[in-house]
Design an enzyme around this catalytic site. Structure first.
Site, PDB file in Angstrom:
ATOM      1  N   GLU A 175      -4.785   6.635  -5.808  1.00  0.00           N
ATOM      2  CA  GLU A 175      -4.831   5.798  -6.999  1.00  0.00           C
ATOM      3  C   GLU A 175      -4.399   6.622  -8.216  1.00  0.00           C
ATOM      4  OE1 GLU A 175      -5.676   2.378  -7.654  1.00  0.00           O
ATOM      5  OE2 GLU A 175      -5.103   2.452  -5.545  1.00  0.00           O
ATOM      6  N   ARG A 189       0.854  -1.183   0.000  1.00  0.00           N
ATOM      7  CA  ARG A 189       0.000   0.000   0.000  1.00  0.00           C
ATOM      8  C   ARG A 189       0.891   1.234   0.000  1.00  0.00           C
ATOM      9  NH1 ARG A 189      -3.189  -3.114  -1.308  1.00  0.00           N
ATOM     10  NH2 ARG A 189      -5.280  -3.532  -0.486  1.00  0.00           N
ATOM     11  N   HIS A 227      -0.297   0.670 -10.085  1.00  0.00           N
ATOM     12  CA  HIS A 227      -1.092  -0.249  -9.256  1.00  0.00           C
ATOM     13  C   HIS A 227      -1.626  -1.416 -10.098  1.00  0.00           C
ATOM     14  CE1 HIS A 227      -4.255  -0.768  -5.811  1.00  0.00           C
ATOM     15  NE2 HIS A 227      -3.368  -1.754  -5.868  1.00  0.00           N
TER      16      HIS A 227
END
Length: 311
Positions: free
Chosen positions: A264, A235, A284
């Site tokens: 994001e 993360r 990601h």
């Protein structure tokens, strides 16, 4: 009961229909939406009347939970659930289920892939080849013989360990709770300071919690050995990314491979890591393989079907 799949799961429609068939056969209503949305009002509309909502990795905020009077279960097609308003769910006795294990292999493989990219300077070599350049200045380093520090020795940390050991690396690990499974994977447990001080490569595999937010800060980065490499496929908010960028630009670290950020993607203009030296970025995608998308869809529907059978 009404079951609503609020966003696509990255698998063909035929697979969704097949997986939803047992739900409908049991007399429940199933609806799905072909496009993802982060708009709270639209999420409220899609959740209206649903006893069960199924989501992936897009936010499910408190305002939506509070407006969804029939809601009893949020089924998450993702390992982490930090994008769900957990406090609001607890207050309304709404259960939350995740899809633990679906991306263990995919995340572990990208962890090693980013390590290879950084050590062998794949991105720089690609740019040189396309520009008519040569191998000048592109001397790389090998994983074999290096010490890899795994921070967080759960399923993904163990999967990454097995891959690193196949390359000939020694693997040390740190976790709040040591496990026999991690030892069997080949992890030698050490204290965090010892791990940071002796590892050539440090790979993070801890969840995002209030305790781990910003946990890998400037002090921990400073405690890493000079010339080490940091890999983060866990993360983004675990790491102080401004401090990481400074360590890369200042030569403290030799490189980093980063798949996750404070937000994001797309990354905002001027984001520190985007211009940091020797830093390979991916938007990601660690979890994102054809195989993992199929696994998570199967796990999520299985979770829902099991839950419906008990309610």
């Amino acid at each position: 009961m009404r079951v609503a799949l609020l966003e696509p799961l990255g698998v063909p429609d035929e697979m969704i229909h097949e997986l939803a068939a047992p739900i409908e056969a049991a007399g429940h209503e199933f609806v799905s939406y072909p496009e993802k949305t982060c708009d709270a009002a639209e999420l409220v509309r899609r959740s209206a009347g649903a006893d069960v909502v199924m989501i992936a990795n897009n936010p499910y905020p408190a305002s939506v939970v509070e407006a969804s009077d029939a809601l009893k279960l949020v089924a998450v097609a993702f390992a982490g659930v930090d994008h769900v308003a957990l406090d609001a769910c607890r207050e309304r006795d709404v259960e939350v289920m995740n899809c633990a294990g679906y991306s263990d292999v995919s995340v572990a493989e990208l962890t090693v892939g980013l390590t290879i990219d950084v050590l062998r300077r794949v991105v720089a070599a690609d740019a040189a080849a396309r520009a008519g350049g040569t191998s000048a200045g592109l001397v790389g380093r090998e994983i074999c013989g290096k010490t890899v520090g795994i921070v967080g020795t759960g399923h993904i940390g163990c999967a990454a360990t097995r891959l690193f050991r196949a390359f000939g690396a020694r693997v040390v690990g740190y976790a709040r709770h040591e496990s026999e499974a991690a030892r069997e994977a080949g992890i030698e447990f050490v204290g965090l300071d010892e791990l940071l001080g002796q590892s050539d490569i440090v790979s993070l595999h801890v969840p995002l919690t209030p305790e781990t937010r910003g946990w890998f800060d400037a002090d921990k980065i400073c405690a890493m050995r000079d010339g080490a490499v940091l890999i983060n496929c866990a993360r983004g908010a675990i790491v102080d990314n401004d401090a990481l960028a400074a360590a890369l630009n200042g030569g403290k670290l030799a490189g980093a491979g980063i798949d996750v950020f404070d937000m994001e993607p797309p990354l905002p203009e001027g984001y520190a890591l985007a211009s940091a030296k020797n830093c390979v970025l991916t938007p990601h995608v660690a979890y994102l393989t054809e195989e993992s998308m199929q696994r998570r869809a199967k796990i999520e529907f299985s979770n829902v079907i099991d839950w419906l059978a008990k309610h």
